[in-house]
Design a protein around this motif. Structure first.
Motif, PDB file in Angstrom:
ATOM      1  N   ILE A 107       0.840  -1.196   0.000  1.00  0.00           N
ATOM      2  CA  ILE A 107       0.000   0.000   0.000  1.00  0.00           C
ATOM      3  C   ILE A 107       0.877   1.248   0.000  1.00  0.00           C
ATOM      4  O   ILE A 107       0.609   2.224  -0.701  1.00  0.00           O
ATOM      5  N   LYS A 108       1.962   1.231   0.770  1.00  0.00           N
ATOM      6  CA  LYS A 108       2.891   2.364   0.791  1.00  0.00           C
ATOM      7  C   LYS A 108       3.832   2.279  -0.408  1.00  0.00           C
ATOM      8  O   LYS A 108       4.394   1.212  -0.688  1.00  0.00           O
ATOM      9  N   ASP A 109       4.083   3.414  -1.052  1.00  0.00           N
ATOM     10  CA  ASP A 109       5.002   3.409  -2.191  1.00  0.00           C
ATOM     11  C   ASP A 109       6.392   2.934  -1.793  1.00  0.00           C
ATOM     12  O   ASP A 109       7.004   2.098  -2.466  1.00  0.00           O
ATOM     13  N   TYR A 167       4.153  -1.777  -7.407  1.00  0.00           N
ATOM     14  CA  TYR A 167       2.798  -1.220  -7.385  1.00  0.00           C
ATOM     15  C   TYR A 167       2.448  -0.780  -5.969  1.00  0.00           C
ATOM     16  O   TYR A 167       2.752  -1.481  -5.004  1.00  0.00           O
ATOM     17  N   TRP A 168       1.795   0.354  -5.862  1.00  0.00           N
ATOM     18  CA  TRP A 168       1.332   0.841  -4.576  1.00  0.00           C
ATOM     19  C   TRP A 168      -0.065   1.431  -4.735  1.00  0.00           C
ATOM     20  O   TRP A 168      -0.566   1.595  -5.845  1.00  0.00           O
ATOM     21  N   PHE A 169      -0.709   1.716  -3.601  1.00  0.00           N
ATOM     22  CA  PHE A 169      -2.137   2.064  -3.599  1.00  0.00           C
ATOM     23  C   PHE A 169      -2.339   3.571  -3.505  1.00  0.00           C
ATOM     24  O   PHE A 169      -1.780   4.226  -2.629  1.00  0.00           O
ATOM     25  N   GLN A 170      -3.121   4.098  -4.420  1.00  0.00           N
ATOM     26  CA  GLN A 170      -3.507   5.501  -4.386  1.00  0.00           C
ATOM     27  C   GLN A 170      -4.954   5.587  -3.920  1.00  0.00           C
ATOM     28  O   GLN A 170      -5.873   5.158  -4.618  1.00  0.00           O
ATOM     29  N   GLY A 171      -5.153   6.103  -2.704  1.00  0.00           N
ATOM     30  CA  GLY A 171      -6.484   6.172  -2.116  1.00  0.00           C
ATOM     31  C   GLY A 171      -7.236   7.414  -2.534  1.00  0.00           C
ATOM     32  O   GLY A 171      -7.619   7.568  -3.680  1.00  0.00           O
ATOM     33  N   LYS A 172      -7.439   8.326  -1.558  1.00  0.00           N
ATOM     34  CA  LYS A 172      -8.165   9.581  -1.809  1.00  0.00           C
ATOM     35  C   LYS A 172      -9.494   9.279  -2.510  1.00  0.00           C
ATOM     36  O   LYS A 172     -10.289   8.496  -2.025  1.00  0.00           O
ATOM     37  N   ASP A 216      -8.458   6.396   1.486  1.00  0.00           N
ATOM     38  CA  ASP A 216      -7.307   6.245   2.383  1.00  0.00           C
ATOM     39  C   ASP A 216      -7.706   5.658   3.729  1.00  0.00           C
ATOM     40  O   ASP A 216      -6.859   5.134   4.454  1.00  0.00           O
ATOM     41  N   ILE A 217      -8.988   5.742   4.077  1.00  0.00           N
ATOM     42  CA  ILE A 217      -9.415   5.172   5.355  1.00  0.00           C
ATOM     43  C   ILE A 217      -9.119   3.674   5.415  1.00  0.00           C
ATOM     44  O   ILE A 217      -8.871   3.115   6.492  1.00  0.00           O
ATOM     45  N   LEU A 218      -9.114   3.017   4.256  1.00  0.00           N
ATOM     46  CA  LEU A 218      -8.853   1.575   4.230  1.00  0.00           C
ATOM     47  C   LEU A 218      -7.461   1.239   4.743  1.00  0.00           C
ATOM     48  O   LEU A 218      -7.238   0.170   5.304  1.00  0.00           O
ATOM     49  N   LYS A 219      -6.524   2.162   4.549  1.00  0.00           N
ATOM     50  CA  LYS A 219      -5.156   1.917   5.005  1.00  0.00           C
ATOM     51  C   LYS A 219      -5.108   1.690   6.504  1.00  0.00           C
ATOM     52  O   LYS A 219      -4.279   0.922   7.002  1.00  0.00           O
ATOM     53  N   THR A 220      -5.988   2.365   7.238  1.00  0.00           N
ATOM     54  CA  THR A 220      -5.953   2.333   8.696  1.00  0.00           C
ATOM     55  C   THR A 220      -6.923   1.318   9.261  1.00  0.00           C
ATOM     56  O   THR A 220      -7.419   1.449  10.378  1.00  0.00           O
ATOM     57  N   SER A 233       4.726  -6.031   1.219  1.00  0.00           N
ATOM     58  CA  SER A 233       4.707  -5.341   2.512  1.00  0.00           C
ATOM     59  C   SER A 233       3.258  -5.101   2.916  1.00  0.00           C
ATOM     60  O   SER A 233       2.473  -4.557   2.132  1.00  0.00           O
ATOM     61  N   TYR A 234       2.922  -5.532   4.108  1.00  0.00           N
ATOM     62  CA  TYR A 234       1.587  -5.258   4.655  1.00  0.00           C
ATOM     63  C   TYR A 234       1.673  -3.957   5.465  1.00  0.00           C
ATOM     64  O   TYR A 234       2.187  -3.938   6.580  1.00  0.00           O
ATOM     65  N   SER A 235       1.155  -2.892   4.884  1.00  0.00           N
ATOM     66  CA  SER A 235       1.330  -1.551   5.447  1.00  0.00           C
ATOM     67  C   SER A 235       0.290  -1.180   6.492  1.00  0.00           C
ATOM     68  O   SER A 235       0.543  -0.335   7.355  1.00  0.00           O
ATOM     69  N   SER A 236      -0.893  -1.772   6.419  1.00  0.00           N
ATOM     70  CA  SER A 236      -1.987  -1.326   7.284  1.00  0.00           C
ATOM     71  C   SER A 236      -1.707  -1.527   8.757  1.00  0.00           C
ATOM     72  O   SER A 236      -2.237  -0.805   9.605  1.00  0.00           O
ATOM     73  N   THR A 237      -0.893  -2.519   9.091  1.00  0.00           N
ATOM     74  CA  THR A 237      -0.537  -2.738  10.492  1.00  0.00           C
ATOM     75  C   THR A 237       0.128  -1.497  11.093  1.00  0.00           C
ATOM     76  O   THR A 237      -0.067  -1.189  12.273  1.00  0.00           O
ATOM     77  N   ASP A 238       0.908  -0.784  10.282  1.00  0.00           N
ATOM     78  CA  ASP A 238       1.566   0.429  10.751  1.00  0.00           C
ATOM     79  C   ASP A 238       0.556   1.550  10.969  1.00  0.00           C
ATOM     80  O   ASP A 238       0.588   2.238  11.992  1.00  0.00           O
TER      81      ASP A 238
END
Length: 554
Positions: free
Chosen positions: A169-171, A186-191, A272-276, A309-314
């Motif tokens: 998810i993070k670049d 590849y990384w995730f663009q929310g907004k 972006d809320i999905l990241k958290t 990389s699993y970014s949401s845990t951060d």
């Protein structure tokens, strides 16, 4: 007699020929020896995972995720980062390069660039363009990383035939592990977009499978109610759901389950809320599984590398803290994501044909306000107060108010041109600052850049600082705060220090070439890259300082 001599000569010649044949067969590798390498190496980095998440939640994990790695693979229980700062960018880079910021140059997520006199981001690259988004979120590459990764070395070894793909998810979590020669990251663009994107560093347009994924796997499906996976009363390995130590989301009065993500979306940066949330990890797994299929990773005998990389845990840890119900639920759900990933690898690549390692880019501290509530020394450090105080000191001592250019990442960057103009000695100025700030509350240690470049430290925090100190990129003075003191909000957790709560992270190996076992022998994060290089029998990364952990091999 002649017949006997002829017979003896024949036996001798035959023996020599057989011996030479045996030697030749031993010296020249057979085709089968090349098939001993795994078809696919999967590196998994869990962003902000403390080692004790393996043990705290162990009894609630299923058999197919974390436990499968521990039960079938090798568990390094005393694994640590050997430098500071313990941040995401340096962490991912060190895992895959086998070295520290001293050599690979990624000294933080963002840092002050002494040449151009402004802050830079570890993965930014304005010379490339975004692919898959109309924003500048795709202007990224690994160009600031100064050394190769083991995935780079695998590409070189296989004459660029082995693929490398990075996903997060993070670049920075996708780009830095995949290295300079990656086929894709590849990384995730929310907004308001909610798409997986990349940059022209890798390609000029998204592959059809990524376009299709962005269309078919609408992020709308993840915008559901986030409630606990199991009855919340059974979540006994975390604190109370309602407390004063968590951030939460805008639009919801309390940081308590459940969370209606569709309702909260517009007040919390859209997708972006999905990241958290735990669902950011589900989104990542879905994309990773699709990448394995579409790119045919591990489909032949030339080793491919997939970095995940699993970014949401951060994000969850920063928001809710390491002792929250939210972090417990996130890890219980992540365990299921790992099981889903391993099952897909079994089906697509074949059980016994792939090798996985799992670690973290850093860990995290308990929320200091929580620690204070249970009478453990902890607290908060005001960066703004520190900045004002040290600037007042500089003006009073040296008669100038512009001698400090930047204070960031617990480092002070001096205006060396101004110091030269005033005919001041740089070493004297650095030393004066150290002697001043060491008297400040909550500053535990302070060192000059001169000390970092002229003294060799072999133990303690000093060694960790030196391993993270890059002569061209780091500051003039480095300082360390007291244990469990952070410059952060009074809710949620953070990281970056040299203390055990930030440096102790999991290290699990599993799959082809890995034996079952465990050790309390100390291992370091920089040992992972040479271990994978040794498994593949390829060159170590160019800046490697780690040692292969031969005891994990069959």
């Amino acid at each position: 007699m002649k017949r006997f001599i002829s017979l003896l000569l024949l036996v001798t010649i035959t023996s020599v020929c057989l011996a030479q044949s045996s030697i030749t067969k031993n010296q020249i590798p057979s085709a089968s020896s090349f098939n001993e390498r795994p078809k696919l190496v999967v590196g998994i980095v869990i962003d902000q995972m403390r080692y004790d998440y393996l043990t705290r939640f162990y009894n609630r994990y299923g058999e197919g995720g974390f436990k499968r790695m521990m039960n079938e693979g090798f568990n390094c229980k005393n694994n640590h980062f050997n430098y500071i700062p313990t941040y995401t960018g340096p962490g991912h880079t060190s895992v895959y390069t086998g070295t520290t910021p001293k050599y690979h140059g990624i000294i933080a997520n963002d840092w002050y660039d002494k040449e151009i006199k402004k802050s830079v981001y570890c993965a930014e690259d304005t010379s490339v363009q975004s692919v898959g988004t109309v924003t500048d979120a795709g202007q990224m590459s690994p160009q600031r990383m100064k050394t190769t990764t083991f995935s780079d070395e695998n590409r070189l070894f296989t004459q660029m035939q082995g693929k490398t793909i990075g996903i997060a998810i993070k670049d920075r979590g996708a780009i830095l592990p995949a290295g300079h020669t990656a086929n894709a990251a590849y990384w995730f663009q929310g907004k308001d977009e909610g798409n997986w994107i990349t940059s022209t560093f890798y390609m000029n347009e998204l592959p059809k499978w990524v376009v299709d994924f962005n269309k078919k796997h609408s992020v709308e499906s993840y915008l559901k109610t986030w409630n606990t996976l199991y009855d919340i009363s059974t979540y006994t390995e975390s604190g109370s759901d309602l407390n004063d130590f968590e951030g939460g989301f805008k639009g919801k009065e309390t940081a308590t389950f459940p969370y209606d993500l569709k309702t909260l979306k517009d007040q919390n940066e859209g997708y972006d809320i999905l990241k958290t949330t735990a669902f950011g990890n589900s989104l990542t797994t879905d994309f990773v599984i699709e990448a394995i299929k579409a790119e045919k990773l591990g489909s032949d005998n030339i080793t491919d590398v997939l970095t995940v990389s699993y970014s949401s845990t951060d994000y969850v840890g920063h928001n809710f803290g390491v002792n929250s119900k939210e972090i417990e639920d996130t890890y219980l759900r992540l365990d299921l994501e790992l099981e889903r990933l391993f099952k897909s690898l079994d089906e697509q690549v074949g059980n016994g044909n792939y090798t996985v390692f799992l670690t973290a880019d850093h860990a995290a501290v308990d929320v200091p306000s929580y620690l204070q509530s249970v009478k453990i020394p902890a607290g908060y450090f005001s960066s703004s107060d520190f900045s004002k105080k040290i600037n007042d000191f500089m003006k009073a001592t040296f008669g100038a108010s512009d001698l400090i250019e930047s204070i960031s990442n617990y480092q002070i960057f001096l205006n060396r041109e101004k110091i030269h103009q005033l005919d001041l000695d740089l070493d004297d100025v650095q030393e004066a600052i150290v002697n001043e700030i060491i008297t400040y509350d909550f500053v535990d240690k302070a060192y000059t850049a001169t000390a970092m470049t002229s003294t060799s430290f072999s133990t303690g925090i000093e060694q960790l600082i030196q391993n993270g100190f890059n002569q061209k990129r780091s500051g003039d003075v480095i300082y360390v705060l007291d244990t469990a003191f952070i410059s952060y909000s009074k809710t949620g957790s953070t990281h970056g220090s040299a203390f055990e709560y930030d440096t102790h992270v999991p290290l699990l190996f599993f799959g082809k070439g890995i034996k079952h076992g465990e050790t309390f022998q100390k291992t370091e994060i920089i040992d992972i890259a040479p271990t994978m290089s040794a498994l593949l029998d390829i060159s170590y990364p160019s800046g490697n300082k780690g040692e292969p952990l031969e005891f994990v091999f069959n």
